[in-house]
Design a protein around this motif. Structure first.
Motif, PDB file in Angstrom:
ATOM      1  N   PHE A   6       0.875  -1.168   0.000  1.00  0.00           N
ATOM      2  CA  PHE A   6       0.000   0.000   0.000  1.00  0.00           C
ATOM      3  C   PHE A   6       0.916   1.223   0.000  1.00  0.00           C
ATOM      4  O   PHE A   6       1.490   1.586   1.024  1.00  0.00           O
ATOM      5  N   PRO A   7       1.105   1.838  -1.171  1.00  0.00           N
ATOM      6  CA  PRO A   7       2.038   2.960  -1.271  1.00  0.00           C
ATOM      7  C   PRO A   7       1.358   4.309  -1.059  1.00  0.00           C
ATOM      8  O   PRO A   7       0.155   4.462  -1.281  1.00  0.00           O
ATOM      9  N   GLY A   8       2.151   5.289  -0.651  1.00  0.00           N
ATOM     10  CA  GLY A   8       1.643   6.650  -0.534  1.00  0.00           C
ATOM     11  C   GLY A   8       2.677   7.553   0.090  1.00  0.00           C
ATOM     12  O   GLY A   8       3.735   7.097   0.540  1.00  0.00           O
ATOM     13  N   ILE A  32       2.879  -4.313   3.220  1.00  0.00           N
ATOM     14  CA  ILE A  32       3.970  -3.340   3.287  1.00  0.00           C
ATOM     15  C   ILE A  32       3.376  -1.973   3.000  1.00  0.00           C
ATOM     16  O   ILE A  32       2.770  -1.758   1.945  1.00  0.00           O
ATOM     17  N   VAL A  33       3.501  -1.078   3.962  1.00  0.00           N
ATOM     18  CA  VAL A  33       3.090   0.299   3.743  1.00  0.00           C
ATOM     19  C   VAL A  33       4.330   1.012   3.219  1.00  0.00           C
ATOM     20  O   VAL A  33       5.286   1.248   3.961  1.00  0.00           O
ATOM     21  N   VAL A  66       6.350  -1.224   7.678  1.00  0.00           N
ATOM     22  CA  VAL A  66       6.519   0.100   7.079  1.00  0.00           C
ATOM     23  C   VAL A  66       7.893   0.155   6.419  1.00  0.00           C
ATOM     24  O   VAL A  66       8.893  -0.218   7.026  1.00  0.00           O
ATOM     25  N   LEU A  67       7.898   0.626   5.166  1.00  0.00           N
ATOM     26  CA  LEU A  67       9.136   0.644   4.398  1.00  0.00           C
ATOM     27  C   LEU A  67       9.231   1.929   3.580  1.00  0.00           C
ATOM     28  O   LEU A  67       8.380   2.181   2.726  1.00  0.00           O
ATOM     29  N   PRO A  68      10.246   2.752   3.848  1.00  0.00           N
ATOM     30  CA  PRO A  68      10.435   3.928   2.989  1.00  0.00           C
ATOM     31  C   PRO A  68      10.970   3.469   1.637  1.00  0.00           C
ATOM     32  O   PRO A  68      11.691   2.474   1.553  1.00  0.00           O
TER      33      PRO A  68
END
Length: 158
Positions: A6-8, A32-33, A66-68
């Motif tokens: 889920f990207p943003g 994975i955000v 959570v992953l940048p």
């Protein structure tokens, strides 16, 4: 194990985002955000702070990581062995745009699917911009964003 992304930009994370993350967690073992570092966007919070806020807001949701990231989303999906992207849509304008993006991502990574989730009626009107504007004008954002966001906005003195 099914993995979705889920990207943003999550500048900041909202209750609308959280609704989609919770719903995605019911569809996959691992969500994975992906918090985007986008040089063209002028974000209020830096990447590290946005990741920290997403981490705090999602700590009770099982299977969320959570992953940048920067660069192409299709490449991130390959690296993380994700089967699908999760995207939220509020209406036909969002749907048209997201369908175009899904076609680009499919061209770049033929194994990658895109799942479009319709926004919940209770949270579909919420955006990061709305949260920041309501807060800026001394409005109550408790129904719009997790409490960690309000604390961060106070600290930031928006």
């Amino acid at each position: 194990m099914k993995t979705v992304i889920f990207p943003g930009s999550f500048d900041p994370i909202t209750n609308g985002h959280l609704d989609l993350i919770i719903r995605a967690s019911r569809l996959a073992d691992r969500v994975i955000v992906g918090v985007a570092k986008n040089e063209t966007k002028n974000t209020l919070f830096d990447l590290q702070t946005r990741c920290a806020l997403v981490t705090e807001a999602t700590q009770q949701i099982e299977g969320v990581h959570v992953l940048p990231f920067s660069g192409l989303l299709a490449d991130l999906a390959k690296q993380q062995e994700a089967q699908a992207l999760i995207r939220g849509i509020r209406g036909t304008t969002d749907a048209d745009y997201e369908i175009q993006l899904s076609q680009v991502n499919k061209a770049l990574n033929p194994q990658l699917e895109t799942i479009l989730l319709a926004a919940n009626g209770e949270t579909g009107f919420i955006s990061s911009t709305v949260v920041k504007e309501v807060f800026k004008h001394n409005g109550d954002i408790s129904q719009l964003a997790p409490c960690c966001v309000q604390k961060a906005l106070i600290t930031k003195q928006v």
